[in-house]
Scaffold this motif. Structure first.
Motif, PDB file in Angstrom:
ATOM      1  N   GLY A  91       0.787  -1.234   0.000  1.00  0.00           N
ATOM      2  CA  GLY A  91       0.000   0.000   0.000  1.00  0.00           C
ATOM      3  C   GLY A  91       0.820   1.286   0.000  1.00  0.00           C
ATOM      4  N   TYR A  92       2.144   1.175  -0.077  1.00  0.00           N
ATOM      5  CA  TYR A  92       2.960   2.400  -0.022  1.00  0.00           C
ATOM      6  C   TYR A  92       2.727   3.291  -1.248  1.00  0.00           C
ATOM      7  N   GLN A  93       2.800   2.689  -2.428  1.00  0.00           N
ATOM      8  CA  GLN A  93       2.540   3.466  -3.647  1.00  0.00           C
ATOM      9  C   GLN A  93       1.113   4.039  -3.616  1.00  0.00           C
ATOM     10  N   THR A  94       0.194   3.263  -3.083  1.00  0.00           N
ATOM     11  CA  THR A  94      -1.204   3.713  -2.962  1.00  0.00           C
ATOM     12  C   THR A  94      -1.274   4.994  -2.133  1.00  0.00           C
ATOM     13  N   ALA A  95      -0.517   5.015  -1.029  1.00  0.00           N
ATOM     14  CA  ALA A  95      -0.512   6.189  -0.148  1.00  0.00           C
ATOM     15  C   ALA A  95       0.010   7.419  -0.882  1.00  0.00           C
ATOM     16  N   ILE A  96       1.078   7.231  -1.661  1.00  0.00           N
ATOM     17  CA  ILE A  96       1.649   8.356  -2.403  1.00  0.00           C
ATOM     18  C   ILE A  96       0.607   8.883  -3.407  1.00  0.00           C
ATOM     19  N   LEU A  97      -0.036   7.963  -4.112  1.00  0.00           N
ATOM     20  CA  LEU A  97      -1.061   8.371  -5.079  1.00  0.00           C
ATOM     21  C   LEU A  97      -2.213   9.093  -4.385  1.00  0.00           C
ATOM     22  N   ALA A  98      -2.618   8.588  -3.227  1.00  0.00           N
ATOM     23  CA  ALA A  98      -3.767   9.166  -2.519  1.00  0.00           C
ATOM     24  C   ALA A  98      -3.511  10.627  -2.115  1.00  0.00           C
ATOM     25  N   HIS A  99      -2.219  10.977  -1.940  1.00  0.00           N
ATOM     26  CA  HIS A  99      -1.877  12.369  -1.639  1.00  0.00           C
ATOM     27  C   HIS A  99      -2.028  13.268  -2.869  1.00  0.00           C
ATOM     28  N   LEU A 100      -1.973  12.688  -4.037  1.00  0.00           N
ATOM     29  CA  LEU A 100      -1.793  13.491  -5.248  1.00  0.00           C
ATOM     30  C   LEU A 100      -2.990  13.520  -6.190  1.00  0.00           C
ATOM     31  N   VAL A 101      -3.902  12.583  -6.050  1.00  0.00           N
ATOM     32  CA  VAL A 101      -5.045  12.531  -6.979  1.00  0.00           C
ATOM     33  C   VAL A 101      -6.344  12.508  -6.159  1.00  0.00           C
ATOM     34  N   ASP A 102      -7.468  12.708  -6.839  1.00  0.00           N
ATOM     35  CA  ASP A 102      -8.731  12.751  -6.092  1.00  0.00           C
ATOM     36  C   ASP A 102      -9.083  11.401  -5.489  1.00  0.00           C
ATOM     37  N   HIS A 103      -9.007  10.346  -6.314  1.00  0.00           N
ATOM     38  CA  HIS A 103      -9.412   9.038  -5.806  1.00  0.00           C
ATOM     39  C   HIS A 103      -8.565   7.927  -6.423  1.00  0.00           C
ATOM     40  N   VAL A 104      -8.157   6.978  -5.594  1.00  0.00           N
ATOM     41  CA  VAL A 104      -7.365   5.846  -6.062  1.00  0.00           C
ATOM     42  C   VAL A 104      -8.221   4.583  -5.991  1.00  0.00           C
ATOM     43  N   TYR A 105      -8.242   3.838  -7.076  1.00  0.00           N
ATOM     44  CA  TYR A 105      -8.917   2.539  -7.144  1.00  0.00           C
ATOM     45  C   TYR A 105      -7.809   1.501  -7.229  1.00  0.00           C
ATOM     46  N   SER A 106      -7.657   0.673  -6.196  1.00  0.00           N
ATOM     47  CA  SER A 106      -6.482  -0.185  -6.131  1.00  0.00           C
ATOM     48  C   SER A 106      -6.859  -1.668  -6.106  1.00  0.00           C
ATOM     49  N   VAL A 107      -6.262  -2.429  -7.008  1.00  0.00           N
ATOM     50  CA  VAL A 107      -6.603  -3.847  -7.187  1.00  0.00           C
ATOM     51  C   VAL A 107      -5.436  -4.726  -6.739  1.00  0.00           C
ATOM     52  N   GLU A 108      -5.723  -5.767  -5.971  1.00  0.00           N
ATOM     53  CA  GLU A 108      -4.692  -6.709  -5.524  1.00  0.00           C
ATOM     54  C   GLU A 108      -5.247  -8.134  -5.592  1.00  0.00           C
ATOM     55  N   ARG A 109      -4.375  -9.083  -6.001  1.00  0.00           N
ATOM     56  CA  ARG A 109      -4.824 -10.478  -6.160  1.00  0.00           C
ATOM     57  C   ARG A 109      -4.483 -11.361  -4.959  1.00  0.00           C
ATOM     58  N   ILE A 110      -3.728 -10.834  -3.970  1.00  0.00           N
ATOM     59  CA  ILE A 110      -3.389 -11.625  -2.782  1.00  0.00           C
ATOM     60  C   ILE A 110      -4.117 -11.016  -1.573  1.00  0.00           C
ATOM     61  N   LEU A 111      -5.117 -11.728  -1.073  1.00  0.00           N
ATOM     62  CA  LEU A 111      -6.013 -11.159  -0.058  1.00  0.00           C
ATOM     63  C   LEU A 111      -5.307 -10.683   1.214  1.00  0.00           C
ATOM     64  N   PRO A 112      -4.402 -11.496   1.822  1.00  0.00           N
ATOM     65  CA  PRO A 112      -3.758 -11.024   3.058  1.00  0.00           C
ATOM     66  C   PRO A 112      -2.917  -9.762   2.862  1.00  0.00           C
ATOM     67  N   LEU A 113      -2.343  -9.592   1.669  1.00  0.00           N
ATOM     68  CA  LEU A 113      -1.603  -8.349   1.399  1.00  0.00           C
ATOM     69  C   LEU A 113      -2.571  -7.171   1.350  1.00  0.00           C
ATOM     70  N   GLN A 114      -3.702  -7.384   0.709  1.00  0.00           N
ATOM     71  CA  GLN A 114      -4.695  -6.311   0.631  1.00  0.00           C
ATOM     72  C   GLN A 114      -5.143  -5.893   2.030  1.00  0.00           C
ATOM     73  N   LYS A 115      -5.319  -6.901   2.914  1.00  0.00           N
ATOM     74  CA  LYS A 115      -5.757  -6.599   4.290  1.00  0.00           C
ATOM     75  C   LYS A 115      -4.733  -5.747   5.021  1.00  0.00           C
ATOM     76  N   LYS A 116      -3.452  -6.140   4.881  1.00  0.00           N
ATOM     77  CA  LYS A 116      -2.380  -5.365   5.525  1.00  0.00           C
ATOM     78  C   LYS A 116      -2.402  -3.934   5.028  1.00  0.00           C
ATOM     79  N   ALA A 117      -2.459  -3.783   3.699  1.00  0.00           N
ATOM     80  CA  ALA A 117      -2.438  -2.444   3.087  1.00  0.00           C
ATOM     81  C   ALA A 117      -3.589  -1.594   3.613  1.00  0.00           C
ATOM     82  N   LYS A 118      -4.772  -2.203   3.709  1.00  0.00           N
ATOM     83  CA  LYS A 118      -5.932  -1.463   4.216  1.00  0.00           C
ATOM     84  C   LYS A 118      -5.663  -0.920   5.609  1.00  0.00           C
TER      85      LYS A 118
END
Ligand code: SAH
Length: 220
Positions: A99-126
């Motif tokens: 989720g690090y890149q997601t955080a950088i994007l979230a600072h810079l754009v209105d809305h980020v739509y982020s897709v991940e195929r490994i569920l436990p990684l997605q949970k951590k990022a959230k």
């Protein structure tokens, strides 16, 4: 809680400032990108045992055979995505990872739509992104080959795993004038590309060689 986010010693604001200085010496010229990376604690996205290395210019393991991209690559891809457009409204990210890149994007754009195929990684990022109080992010557990049709078209798409060829579905989900930033190629021969959708087709620009984990199919 505060001190965890702020960091001490090798995870302190001073260490982060050194990373920013290095990035600008490496050619990252976008102040917006540098500021977003200055404001985002990278150490909270990796395991505690690796936190002291979070601001080095290297990729680090995040479990499940995946890696957090090195700071330079995150900065470079974000800078390519923003381009000369002052402002992006909707951005699709494929490969949430930690989720690090997601955080950088979230600072810079209105809305980020982020897709991940490994569920436990997605949970951590959230969890990490929640801790940073970033709320302009929607998450999808799915295969990035499909993009996220419900919210297409996107002004920007950033992919952080490398397919051998550009997925056509992602091209179709770009708005006219929108850009796709993506590593393309087999292991050992990948390069960054920026593909801009025009009225009549697509413009392709090639950038430096990179090393990404492979873009895989299906979900885990
Ligand atoms: N930007 C992330 C990079 C993580 S590594 C970070 O900084 O942490 C690449 C990520 O892409 C991994 O989490 C991997 O599971 C994910 N990935 C690979 N192929 C994918 C696909 N087809 N769809 C969605 N995610 C994918």
């Amino acid at each position: 809680m505060m001190s965890h986010l702020q960091g001490i010693g090798m995870t302190s604001q001073r260490t982060r400032e050194r990373m920013i200085k290095r990035l600008s010496e490496q050619g990252i010229a976008s102040n917006k990108v540098l500021e977003a990376m200055r404001d985002t604690p990278r150490h909270i996205f990796v395991d505690e045992a690796l936190a002291s290395r979070a601001y080095e210019d290297s990729s680090l393991p995040i479990g499940y055979n995946q890696t957090i991209s090195q700071p330079y690559i995150v900065a470079k891809m974000t800078q390519l995505l923003l381009g000369s457009a002052g402002h992006l409204a909707k951005v699709l990210e494929i490969g949430t990872g930690c989720g690090y890149q997601t955080a950088i994007l979230a600072h810079l754009v209105d809305h980020v739509y982020s897709v991940e195929r490994i569920l436990p990684l997605q949970k951590k990022a959230k969890n990490y992104l929640w801790e940073l109080k970033l709320k302009n992010i929607s998450f999808l557990y799915g295969d990035g080959h499909l993009g996220w049709p419900d919210y297409a078209p996107f002004d920007g798409i950033l992919v952080s795993a490398a397919p051998a060829e550009v997925p056509q579905t992602l091209l179709q989900q770009l708005a006219v004038g929108g850009v796709l930033v993506i590593p393309i190629g087999k292991s050992g021969q990948q390069a960054l590309q920026r593909i801009t959708r025009t009225e009549s087709g697509y413009d392709v620009e090639q950038f430096e060689p990179v090393t990404f984990v492979p873009f895989l199919s299906g979900k885990e």
